[in-house]
Structures are given as structure tokens and as C-alpha cells.
Scaffold this active site. Structure first.
Site, PDB file in Angstrom:
ATOM      1  N   GLU A 167     -10.096  -0.017  -4.632  1.00 38.41           N
ATOM      2  CA  GLU A 167     -11.230  -0.773  -4.087  1.00 38.41           C
ATOM      3  C   GLU A 167     -11.867  -0.052  -2.903  1.00 38.41           C
ATOM      4  OE1 GLU A 167      -9.836  -4.623  -2.726  1.00 38.41           O
ATOM      5  OE2 GLU A 167      -8.377  -3.766  -1.377  1.00 38.41           O
ATOM      6  N   GLY A 219      -4.734  -1.189  -2.099  1.00 40.11           N
ATOM      7  CA  GLY A 219      -4.060  -0.004  -1.576  1.00 40.11           C
ATOM      8  C   GLY A 219      -4.670   0.528  -0.305  1.00 40.11           C
ATOM      9  N   ARG A 220      -5.576  -0.201   0.262  1.00 44.09           N
ATOM     10  CA  ARG A 220      -6.289   0.184   1.478  1.00 44.09           C
ATOM     11  C   ARG A 220      -6.833   1.611   1.336  1.00 44.09           C
ATOM     12  NH1 ARG A 220      -3.981  -0.961   7.464  1.00 44.09           N
ATOM     13  NH2 ARG A 220      -4.036  -3.132   6.767  1.00 44.09           N
ATOM     14  N   ASP A 275       0.809  -1.228   0.000  1.00 39.48           N
ATOM     15  CA  ASP A 275       0.000   0.000   0.000  1.00 39.48           C
ATOM     16  C   ASP A 275       0.841   1.275   0.000  1.00 39.48           C
ATOM     17  OD1 ASP A 275      -2.115  -1.776   0.231  1.00 39.48           O
ATOM     18  OD2 ASP A 275      -2.220  -1.596   2.415  1.00 39.48           O
TER      19      ASP A 275
END
Lengths: 392, 392
Positions: free
Chosen positions: A240, A184-185, A138
Site C-alpha cells: 500500500e 507493511g508500512r 511489518d
């Protein structure tokens, strides 16, 4: 510092190079006079609680080479958040194994875990060096130029976007809109990386949507329409975790949200939702690619720089631990931009634990739908070779 | 056969090696005395109707090398089904370009298109050699051992399953179930390929579901539960086109089904649906990876055998066309199993057009949830090197 055993674990989401750090630790620890034995814990801190340990200092060269070239956390991972009642058991377990050096390879959550154990050991007067080793695709850890693991996932995302972009270009009469959903949180570093192989306006990607900016459906549809009208196909890369202005996750149904112990939510429907939007509102066929965990495990898209640096942070963690340093995380510092030069450093864990580093404003364009030139300067040295494709 | 121009096009879903076939055609045609010029049509047969042509015989070596290493159909693709009214226009367009050799690189649908044009030209007394060049990652063309494009997509699927499998193994305390959704239209060849890197029982994948077998939710849940109880995590690879006993696509909402002109349906929700099922019924967290078009475009997972054979079918197509042969598709014939040897052949297009080759019964186990040893013997020579990972 007294002579003792070194215990190492891996936690959080895996990367393609996290075992490089592990081997860096093993090889450096074996050379150190302060370290008696190198021990691994299974499934992160859970291994300490469950007392599932295994010896790591008996591996031969061939095994270590295999280990380096195996993606994912070979020791097993976890997302366990220590409870108050756990600390006593953790310390007892460490004492029993005669552990005086504790190294955890992980991200923000792991930093929290390290910090708490370091505090507790100090409080109880047990000599323990706790050193955190950075790892996350990330790239969201503060106080460092970038994180090991990011460069390889970024290489995968950049190449996959170039490649899937060629597919969409060829198939524009059939499926003109492609949505690629990446990880990528809460930060957009990986989405941004999708742009790295783009050399001209027609190349994919055409639009990027970051979690750092509120996602507006109408603006998105308008953006897609404009690109479609200009070149006949559109490749969109989206995180996401994009959220609308009310902070609601795009594509989330109440029933579809699951959270782990650290409170991170997973939504399975972001790309599906965007495809439906495009088909319904723009009457254009849209399909999605969601590489999921493949993007963080792909050994054929590893960045050589990332591989080397992942090993370096492991080495440095041992050097610092045996010096008696505790409560720190190893960092990567860029000392020269051209030619790219990077060295290891360290930072107090307090500064890392629970803090997320977002994509800064100067890496996102004004419209919030692409990166700036400055991002290319930052990220290109971190990724592997990006291919050149032909357009007839 | 009279001297004339050779026209080439690409149609249907793209592959990572389809441009190898194109370069095979260009380089062989340039050496042929029967061929005056090599011309490309843009977006398959639509290019003939729209008269969008471009010269392909002026490329230098460097350009051809770049072209070979570019995935996707460099000429552009289409899924256009010729209508009755189109034939006249197609023939007029071919005559205008003085085309006597027509080569189309594609799958079943393309075979249909070739057949119809060959019939029409013969009927109208126009000398035209029509040769179809096989291409499909689905491996679903009859009358040949395998199709160019399959070996590379199979390599990607096999490696991605090994790699994502290591991720799930490490994260089993967090997300113990992984669903990987792969392509393959109505056949399970690509799902089957996911098994190729598995070396022991614990290795991923653990379960495969093929479109060749009706999908039963309860049996699926039972299968997943059993693997989970045994090893604590489960990697499932499933075709995007699995159907239940009533032939309904799994995960399909009425609004979510889109069909192209050849009647192929796309459903966006297969993996999502299976994750929901696992979470609801087994109370296990499940996540999915859907590599989508990435699986057919990945240049870093190309199979060297596939690359070579894709070139060979292009060469052979020109050789056959200039001999005056028409209405045929080039094939690949395996002449030796160990060491693997393959040669080109040909078959009448009538035998290919509209026919799909499914995974035969002897490649699927009795329970319908994995491949047999025979499949490994068949498929391993077709894929690239599969990595060896370590388990501590």
C-alpha cells in the site's frame, strides 16, 4: 533492583499474537519475587498520562487462555508521541503506582517512547527498568531475525494469495487481473510473503511490487501484459506504500493523504489506481482485494511458530527487567536454519528506535518484481502450513 | 433414459466449497449404471462451445480429496450468456460427446443457461437431462432455504468482522471508524452475516447497510456519529452494491462502472467513498477493509455444514439426472430448526432463472441499519464456529 510493580502496555498497529506476549509477561511476572503486582495501562502510554490502569494479576487460567486467543491489543493501543511536557507527568504517574518495571509491546515508535522514558527516569534518579517487547506485522525492526506478528500476517497473505489466485484463475474469462493490496508500512516483507505458497510458474502471485523499489507505471503495465499473454490471467500483490521515482505515493490524491502523529501516511487509493491503469491502458478487467486490518487479525491463519515466539519474547522481557536491565528491546535470533531453531536475545533500544529494516536486495529479483529463492529459505520456517491445491 | 456420458461444468462467481459439489457429482456418477463417462467442460458453457473437455472419472482417491479441499471452480468458470446462434453449436458439441446428462453448478445466470439448453434439446428431440446445482455465496436463489457457498463466505465475513472489530476497538484513538465492504450482488445476505459473532452492544459490527434499503448519506453519518459518541469507535459493514434513493450506486464514477455480459455492474469505490464522507463530514479518521475474492475462497473459515451440503447437492443432481428428470435445480430444504436438519429437494428451473431472493423485511431492523433476532436464528446453523474473544 527494588521490589515494585510491573506495568505493561501495547502500542502501534495490532497483531494476531500480541496478546500472547501479554500473557507471557503476566505469567512470568506472577512467578517473580521482584514483582508485587502486574498492572496494565489502557491505550499504550496514553494510559499512563490518563492514569487508566487495571490489575492483570488476578486472572484465572481460563481468562488467560481466552486472552491468548484474542487478536488485537487487549489493553488498547495508541500512536501517541510523547511531548516534552509529558515526561514529568509520566514519571509522576509511574511513581504513584510504584512501578519499577515498565514493559511496552510495540514497534519502532514504541522503542522511541521507551528510550525517552528510560533516559528521563535515569536523569531523575528514579529506579526504572524499561524493556521493549517487539511486535509488528511489518517485520521492519532491525537487529533481529524477524518480529513476532510477522509470521501470522505472512501466513494470511500467503494463503489469501493462493486462494484468491485460484479464483482469478477460474474467472480469467471475466476478470483476468487481480490486484491484492497488502500492508507493511515502508517495507516489503508482507508483499514478499505473498509468494510463499507458489509452487510453479502458473501459481499466483505472478508479480510483486515492493516499497523498496520505485514503481514505474509503464514497467508495471508491461509486466502485467507479459504474464497475461502467457497464461491468460495475472495476480499482482502490491504494497500500500509503493512510490514512484519522485517518491510520490501511487494512488495518492492530495486530499486523500492523512498522516498520524509519527508522520506515517495513509493512502486509500493504491489498488484502485492500479486497476484503473490496467483497464485503461491494457483494456483488461481488473479487480482488487484489500484485506486491510483483516490480514493482521486473522486467528484461523495464525503461524504456530509465531504464536510460540510471541509468548517467548514476553517471558524474556520480564526476566531481563527484574534483573535490572533497562533501555533494551527483546529480540529473536535464528540459531539454526534446518531444522529451524530460534532463541531470544536483546539489543539496546538506541539501535532500534526510529530505524526501519527494509527487504534486503538479495531477497528481491533483478527486475524488482518478485522475490528470490533466498527469501523462501528465510521466510518459510516462520509461517504456518500452506495448503496444496489442485489444478486440473 | 439411455446410457450416455455425464458432462459437468461450473459457472459464475466461485465459492470455497464448489468443488465439493463437483466431487459429489463425480463419485455418485461413477457408481451409476446409466453413466458411461464423467466429463468436465472447461470454463462453463464456453467449454462446450470451444469443445474443451476432459475426463473426470479416472481420478484416484487422493486426487479427489485434493480437489475437495481446493477452493474456486477447478473446471474454470465463465459468465457467458448464450446467444441464439450458440444453441446449435452447443447441441452438436453435446451429441459429439454422447452427453445425455448435463449438470451445471452455478447461480441465477447458470439457471438461465440450463433452462435454455433444456428447451432447445427438447425442441430438437435430443434426450438430455439438464440439472442445475446451486452455488453462490450471495444466497440469492429463490425456492430454497439457502445456497451452498453461503455458509462458508458468511463464516469468513462474521469472523473477519469480529477480528477487524477488535483491531478498531484497540486503535480507536487513531482510526476510530472502520468500513468493511463485502460482496453479495444485489442482496444483503453476506452483510447480514457480519452480525453473527456479535454478542453484546459494544461488539462489532455496529451498523450494517444493505442493498435492499436506499442508502442515505445523512442518515449514515448520523448513525456513525451516534455510535462514536457512545463507545468511541464504529465498525460498519456495507454491501458493495448499496444504492441511493435514485438507484445510483454509491461511490460510482461513470468511468468506474463496468458491467459483465449478464449486466452485473462492478463499482470499485463504495468503501473509499464512505471513508471520505466520514472524514470530511465527521472529521473522524476512517479506513476500509475490502476482502474481495478472499471472502469467498478462504479455506480456513469453511463452514462444516456448508461443506457437507455442497457435496449433498452434487450427489442429488446425479440421482435426479439419471432418473431422466430435466429442467430442475437441486435445492436445500430445512426440515428442523433445532437441532438443525436439512435435506435436498428440487425445483423447476423456471422458478429460479433470473429471479433474485433478497433479504426479507423481517431480517432487517426498522431503521434499516442492522439485522433482527430472526436472522440469527436463520443463519447461525449455517456457519462454522465463531470465536469468543475477551474484552478487558
Amino acid at each position: 533492583m527494588e521490589k515494585g510493580n510491573l506495568l505493561v502496555g501495547q502500542a502501534g498497529g495490532c497483531t494476531a499474537v500480541i496478546n500472547q506476549s501479554l500473557v507471557g509477561i503476566i505469567e512470568t511476572a506472577k512467578k517473580s519475587h521482584a514483582v508485587e503486582h502486574v498492572i496494565g495501562m489502557r491505550n499504550g502510554i496514553l494510559g499512563v498520562l490518563r492514569e487508566t490502569f487495571f490489575s492483570l494479576d488476578t486472572f484465572d487460567k481460563k481468562t488467560l487462555m481466552l486472552l491468548k486467543n484474542t487478536p488485537s491489543s487487549a489493553l488498547g493501543s495508541c500512536r501517541y508521541k510523547l511531548k516534552n511536557k509529558d515526561y514529568k507527568a509520566v514519571l509522576a504517574s509511574l511513581k504513584k503506582q510504584n512501578v519499577h518495571y515498565l514493559l511496552l509491546i510495540g514497534g519502532n515508535d514504541t522503542a522511541q517512547t521507551c528510550l525517552q522514558i528510560a533516559y528521563y527516569a535515569r536523569e531523575k534518579g528514579y529506579p526504572l527498568s524499561v524493556v521493549a517487547v517487539p511486535k509488528t506485522i511489518d517485520n521492519d525492526l532491525p537487529c533481529m531475525d524477524h518480529t513476532p506478528g510477522y509470521g501470522s500476517a505472512a501466513t494470511f497473505v500467503a494463503c489469501a494469495t493462493q486462494e484468491a489466485g485460484k479464483d482469478t484463475e477460474a474467472m480469467k474469462d471475466v476478470d483476468p487481473v487481480k490486484i491484492i493490496e497488502v500492508m507493511g508500512r515502508n517495507s516489503g516483507w508482507l508483499v514478499a510473503a505473498a509468494a510463499l505458497g507458489k509452487r510453479c510458474e502458473e501459481d499466483a502471485p505472478h508479480l510483486l511490487y515492493f516499497p523498496e523499489r520505485p514503481f514505474d507505471e509503464n514497467r508495471f503495465l508491461d509486466d502485467v501484459k507479459k504474464v497475461y499473454d502467457r497464461i491468460g490471467y495475472v495476480v499482482v500483490v502490491v504494497s500500500e506504500t509503493i512510490r514512484d521515482a519522485q517518491k510520490s505515493r501511487i494512488g495518492a490524491k492530495k486530499s486523500g493523504i492523512i498522516a498520524d502523529l509519527f508522520g506515517h501516511q495513509y493512502v486509500e487509493g493504491t489498488a484502485v489506481k492500479l486497476c484503473q491503469l490496467v483497464e485503461k491502458k491494457l483494456k483488461l478487467r481488473a479487480r482488487f482485494d484489500k484485506p486491510g486490518t483483516i490480514q493482521r487479525m486473522s486467528m484461523n491463519y495464525i503461524s504456530p511458530t509465531d504464536r510460540r515466539e510471541a509468548y517467548m519474547v514476553g517471558e524474556e522481557a520480564v526476566r531481563l527487567a527484574v534483573k535490572g536491565t533497562s533501555g533494551i528491546m527483546v529480540t529473536l535470533e535464528r540459531i539454526l536454519q534446518k531444522p529451524y531453531r530460534c532463541r531470544v536475545g536483546s539489543v539496546k533500544i538506541e539501535k532500534i528506535a526510529g530505524v526501519e529494516k527494509y527487504l534486503p536486495n538479495y531477497f528481491i529479483n533483478r527486475k524488482g518484481n518478485f522475490v528470490t529463492k533466498a527469501f523462501y529459505d528465510y521466510a518459510l520456517p516462520l509461517v504456518g502450513e500452506l495448503p496444496t491445491f489442485i489444478r486440473l
